[in-house]
Write a protein that holds these residues in place. Structure first.
Motif, mmCIF file in Angstrom:
data_model
loop_
_atom_site.group_PDB
_atom_site.id
_atom_site.type_symbol
_atom_site.label_atom_id
_atom_site.label_comp_id
_atom_site.label_asym_id
_atom_site.label_seq_id
_atom_site.Cartn_x
_atom_site.Cartn_y
_atom_site.Cartn_z
ATOM 1 N N ASN A 76 0.828 -1.220 0.000
ATOM 2 C CA ASN A 76 0.000 0.000 0.000
ATOM 3 C C ASN A 76 0.852 1.255 0.000
ATOM 4 O OD1 ASN A 76 -2.383 -1.312 -0.074
ATOM 5 N ND2 ASN A 76 -2.920 -1.025 2.071
ATOM 6 N N LYS A 94 2.080 1.642 -3.415
ATOM 7 C CA LYS A 94 1.008 1.983 -4.365
ATOM 8 C C LYS A 94 0.509 3.417 -4.189
ATOM 9 C CE LYS A 94 -1.940 -1.368 -3.522
ATOM 10 N NZ LYS A 94 -3.111 -2.249 -3.552
ATOM 11 N N GLY A 100 -1.528 11.070 1.352
ATOM 12 C CA GLY A 100 -2.202 11.004 2.650
ATOM 13 C C GLY A 100 -3.687 10.682 2.510
ATOM 14 N N ILE A 101 -4.360 10.553 3.652
ATOM 15 C CA ILE A 101 -5.781 10.164 3.645
ATOM 16 C C ILE A 101 -6.555 11.168 4.510
ATOM 17 C CG2 ILE A 101 -7.388 8.252 4.116
ATOM 18 C CD1 ILE A 101 -4.729 6.520 4.369
ATOM 19 N N TYR A 152 -13.559 -1.173 1.419
ATOM 20 C CA TYR A 152 -13.623 0.297 1.561
ATOM 21 C C TYR A 152 -12.440 0.929 0.830
ATOM 22 C CZ TYR A 152 -14.347 4.922 3.428
ATOM 23 O OH TYR A 152 -14.592 6.272 3.540
ATOM 24 N N VAL A 180 -10.735 4.776 -0.570
ATOM 25 C CA VAL A 180 -10.789 6.236 -0.422
ATOM 26 C C VAL A 180 -11.216 6.871 -1.738
ATOM 27 C CG1 VAL A 180 -9.355 8.274 -0.026
ATOM 28 C CG2 VAL A 180 -9.062 6.248 1.380
ATOM 29 N N SER A 204 -7.768 -5.339 -4.259
ATOM 30 C CA SER A 204 -9.101 -5.892 -4.036
ATOM 31 C C SER A 204 -9.921 -5.070 -3.035
ATOM 32 C CB SER A 204 -8.953 -7.313 -3.510
ATOM 33 O OG SER A 204 -8.250 -7.265 -2.287
ATOM 34 N N GLY A 205 -9.269 -4.200 -2.287
ATOM 35 C CA GLY A 205 -9.989 -3.461 -1.230
ATOM 36 C C GLY A 205 -10.099 -4.283 0.033
ATOM 37 N N GLY A 257 -7.142 -5.575 1.490
ATOM 38 C CA GLY A 257 -5.811 -5.609 2.111
ATOM 39 C C GLY A 257 -5.821 -5.234 3.591
ATOM 40 N N ALA A 303 -8.358 -5.037 5.617
ATOM 41 C CA ALA A 303 -9.216 -5.939 6.417
ATOM 42 C C ALA A 303 -8.409 -7.170 6.810
ATOM 43 C CB ALA A 303 -10.442 -6.341 5.612
HETATM 44 P P1 ADP Z 1 -6.520 -2.122 -1.725
HETATM 45 O O1 ADP Z 1 -6.320 -3.587 -1.851
HETATM 46 O O2 ADP Z 1 -7.517 -1.544 -2.677
HETATM 47 O O3 ADP Z 1 -5.251 -1.386 -1.703
HETATM 48 P P2 ADP Z 1 -6.699 -1.829 1.122
HETATM 49 O O4 ADP Z 1 -7.684 -2.457 2.026
HETATM 50 O O5 ADP Z 1 -5.288 -2.282 1.209
HETATM 51 O O6 ADP Z 1 -7.254 -1.951 -0.343
HETATM 52 O O7 ADP Z 1 -6.742 -0.284 1.364
HETATM 53 C C1 ADP Z 1 -7.982 0.379 1.432
HETATM 54 C C2 ADP Z 1 -7.869 1.786 0.920
HETATM 55 O O8 ADP Z 1 -7.074 2.567 1.820
HETATM 56 C C3 ADP Z 1 -7.162 1.874 -0.394
HETATM 57 O O9 ADP Z 1 -8.065 1.708 -1.442
HETATM 58 C C4 ADP Z 1 -6.555 3.259 -0.372
HETATM 59 O O10 ADP Z 1 -7.490 4.187 -0.855
HETATM 60 C C5 ADP Z 1 -6.332 3.518 1.122
HETATM 61 N N1 ADP Z 1 -4.910 3.359 1.510
HETATM 62 C C6 ADP Z 1 -4.332 2.256 2.016
HETATM 63 N N2 ADP Z 1 -3.034 2.459 2.301
HETATM 64 C C7 ADP Z 1 -2.782 3.747 1.970
HETATM 65 C C8 ADP Z 1 -1.610 4.607 2.017
HETATM 66 N N3 ADP Z 1 -0.439 4.165 2.453
HETATM 67 N N4 ADP Z 1 -1.741 5.887 1.599
HETATM 68 C C9 ADP Z 1 -2.932 6.352 1.147
HETATM 69 N N5 ADP Z 1 -4.071 5.614 1.063
HETATM 70 C C10 ADP Z 1 -3.998 4.334 1.455
#
Ligand code: ADP
Length: 481
Positions: free
Chosen positions: A359, A362, A394-395, A408, A410, A421-422, A424, A426
């Protein structure tokens, strides 16, 4: 008449009665002494007359006090008196009446509360300061098999002996309830929540969750079965797509095949994550825990991800991320973090670290630049704190609470290219739960995010370096020979 006015008029009546009582008392004493003095004067014995008056008034007061004393001992009726004694008796009687009315009202209330507690479907147990059961309701008997006549006064851990409950009860951290099998009936699952009240007393709420658990297991099995069934057709589709990808095709068809391959890969990812999550959700037994060295584990996980190429939101490949792990390079012996061993599920721990680093790679980049990921670990009073930091977009704060929910995301718009997959986070939450840890997310928009957790002290130990030293000493001596 409202309550305040009634109280005021009662006070003024009381004041009048008090005044009258004092007047009566003083008048009686003065009249007795003056009369006796006058009689004494008529015999030329004024002093003796006054003295006799004092003695008579004192005698009468003593006699009235004797009446009061007999009343207090319940040997006589309340003295009828218009002086201070009569007033005091009246005040005491009135207060007694008020008190007994209040006690009656409170008894009624208490009875109603007890009936309410008794009629609850959840078991309720009251525990005293020393951990002994002081009372419980009927539902507690049904759920835990308690006996109303013999189990009151017993220590709670003598009746609920499950090691998980004993640990939970003694730890005194009751933020979350625990779920366990009832000692009364096999297959009866109960949720137990302890709450503190008063001076170190406790209430235990016991809830039947058998049905909820059954539905939850059904849901998990359904997801696992569907995901499993999807695997075979997906493998076949992916195989054919790969075959077509190798064939000579015109540009338009090649693009379609490329897109289809991408979507098949996404679906494969999703199915794998779903299977992983349902495996994590159903494994609560704690089987599979073992000690493993933290540093080599991290190095291996990072090495695996070094070749991972993130995509930008318009689907272009970005430069590989710069991953920095301070403790991984430390060669110092006895380094407090580098020598640590963790007691846990290595496979689950791998998915925690891999998901968080993936993550960070990514989502941790800005405007086409490579993501900078910092992995750090430090010993704290609570255990081993591991943090994965990035300097991405950031979030926003309102997303943070929901981020670990399944599916879920963002930003839905960029997920088709960047996201997975959304599931990760969880998966991370569940896997950390199996290690008695919780995911903490700190993020500031425009400045990046930090995902951290603490592996508690009970699950970490310092690797015994002596073992290593003995081995290398043996190796050296063999070489010399
Ligand atoms: P995915 O498999 O889509 O990456 P995750 O459950 O791992 O799903 O993450 C959920 C959401 O949290 C992601 O879709 C992303 O929008 C947000 N997210 C996760 N890690 C980060 C991060 N390091 N920086 C910014 N947003 C993040």
């Amino acid at each position: 008449m409202d309550k305040e006015t009634a109280q005021k008029s009662e006070l003024s009546t009381d004041y009048k009665l008090q005044k009258k009582a004092w007047q009566h008392e003083i008048l009686f004493t003065c009249v007795t002494i003056v009369l006796a003095g006058l009689v004494g004067l008529s015999f030329d014995q004024f002093f003796w007359g006054i003295l006799t008056g004092v003695i008579i008034s004192h005698g009468v007061t003593l006699y009235r006090l004797y009446g009061l004393f007999r009343w207090s001992q319940q040997q006589a009726r309340a003295p009828q008196d218009s002086g201070l004694i009569g007033y005091s008796v009246d005040a005491i009687v009135r207060r007694e009446r008020r008190l007994s009315k209040k006690i009656k009202r409170q008894k009624k209330q208490l009875k109603r509360i007890a009936e309410g507690v008794e009629s609850l479907q959840d078991g309720v147990l009251f525990i005293d300061q020393s951990g002994h059961i002081s009372n419980f309701n009927r539902a507690a008997c049904h759920l835990l098999g308690l006996k109303a006549d013999s189990d009151k006064g017993q220590h709670i851990t003598n009746l609920l002996r499950a090691p998980r409950f004993v640990k939970y009860f003694n730890k005194a951290n009751y933020r979350e309830p625990i779920e366990l099998e009832s000692p009364y009936r096999a297959n009866l699952m109960v949720q137990v929540q302890v709450m503190k009240f008063g001076a170190d007393q406790k209430v235990i709420i016991v809830r039947d969750i058998t049905e909820r658990q059954r539905v939850e297991t059904m849901r998990q099995n359904f997801i696992a079965d569907v995901s499993h069934e999807l695997r075979t057709p997906l493998t076949v589709i992916s195989g054919y797509l790969e075959m077509l990808g190798d064939a000579e095709l015109n540009t338009a068809t090649a693009r379609v095949i490329h897109q289809m391959t991408g979507q098949a890969e996404r679906m494969n990812h999703l199915v794998n994550d779903l299977l992983h999550l349902s495996k994590l959700e159903s494994n609560n037994s704690g089987i599979g825990n073992a000690w493993f060295a933290f540093k080599p584990f991290c190095i291996a996980s990072i090495d695996q991800l070094k070749t991972y190429t993130p995509l930008s939101s318009n689907g272009e490949a970005l430069p590989a991320a710069i991953i920095d792990c301070d403790f991984c390079h430390s060669s110092e012996l006895n380094n407090s973090v580098a020598d640590i061993e963790i007691y846990g599920f290595k496979e689950e721990f791998t998915s925690v670290i891999t998901n968080l680093i993936t993550n960070a790679i990514k989502y941790g980049h800005k405007e086409g630049q490579a993501a900078e990921v910092v992995i750090s670990a430090q010993r704290t009073a609570l255990g081993l704190e591991i943090a994965i930091k990035d300097n991405g977009e950031g979030i926003a704060e309102h997303h943070l609470e929901r981020l670990t929910e399944r599916f879920y995301r963002v930003d839905e718009s960029r997920e088709s290219t960047v996201g997975g997959s959304g599931l990760g986070l969880a998966i991370v939450r569940h896997a950390l739960g199996h290690h008695d840890a919780q995911l903490k997310i700190d993020s500031v928009l425009g400045q990046g995010s930090c995902f951290s957790f603490v592996i508690p002290n009970e699950r970490i130990r310092q690797k015994d370096n002596n073992e290593g030293k003995i081995k290398s000493a043996k190796r050296k001596s063999r070489r010399k020979k």
